[in-house]
Design an enzyme around this catalytic site. Structure first.
Site, short mmCIF file in Angstrom:
data_model
loop_
_atom_site.label_atom_id
_atom_site.label_comp_id
_atom_site.label_asym_id
_atom_site.label_seq_id
_atom_site.Cartn_x
_atom_site.Cartn_y
_atom_site.Cartn_z
N ASN A 143 -1.77 -38.53 11.07
CA ASN A 143 -1.35 -37.71 12.33
C ASN A 143 -2.37 -37.49 13.45
OD1 ASN A 143 -2.48 -35.78 11.02
ND2 ASN A 143 -0.70 -33.98 10.85
N CYS A 144 -3.53 -37.99 13.19
CA CYS A 144 -4.67 -37.62 14.06
C CYS A 144 -4.60 -38.61 15.45
CB CYS A 144 -5.98 -37.91 13.36
SG CYS A 144 -7.53 -37.93 14.44
#
Length: 114
Positions: free
Chosen positions: A10-11
């Site tokens: 999710n970065c």
């Protein structure tokens, strides 16, 4: 040799790196620290190439939430132990390509690698 992108799914920077690799038709494997775990071998190899100071993200929430004791007097061994316990503190992404480690993502940087 294979190309492996290490990070957390999710970065935002990981998403940009994955997009660049895909658009430039670079075959790669994604290794998610949270799902796939992290090994001492990876930490030691990456640290030897990049240095623990470069790998440790002191600006992130995870590091800031550590106790003052954990943050004090950091050494290589202490930092690597913290990175293994809290892989979200590893700066992202780390790219392994042809036996070399690279940290961060900038399009120009990846152009020079590939």
């Amino acid at each position: 040799m294979s190309t492996v992108l290490y990070g957390i799914a999710n970065c935002d920077t990981i998403k940009k790196a994955k997009k660049w690799l895909t658009e430039n038709q670079v075959a790669f494997e994604f290794h998610d620290y949270r799902k796939d775990g992290i090994t001492d071998q990876f930490l030691n190899d990456a640290e030897a190439a990049l240095g623990w100071e470069a790998m440790l993200n002191k600006r992130g929430t995870t590091f800031r939430q550590l106790s003052d004791e954990d943050k004090a007097d950091l050494t290589k061994d202490k930092a690597l132990a913290l990175l293994k316990e809290h892989p979200a503190m590893i700066k992202r992404p780390i790219l392994s390509h042809e036996g070399q480690f690279h940290i961060a993502f900038k399009p120009a940087q990846y152009e020079s690698i590939f």
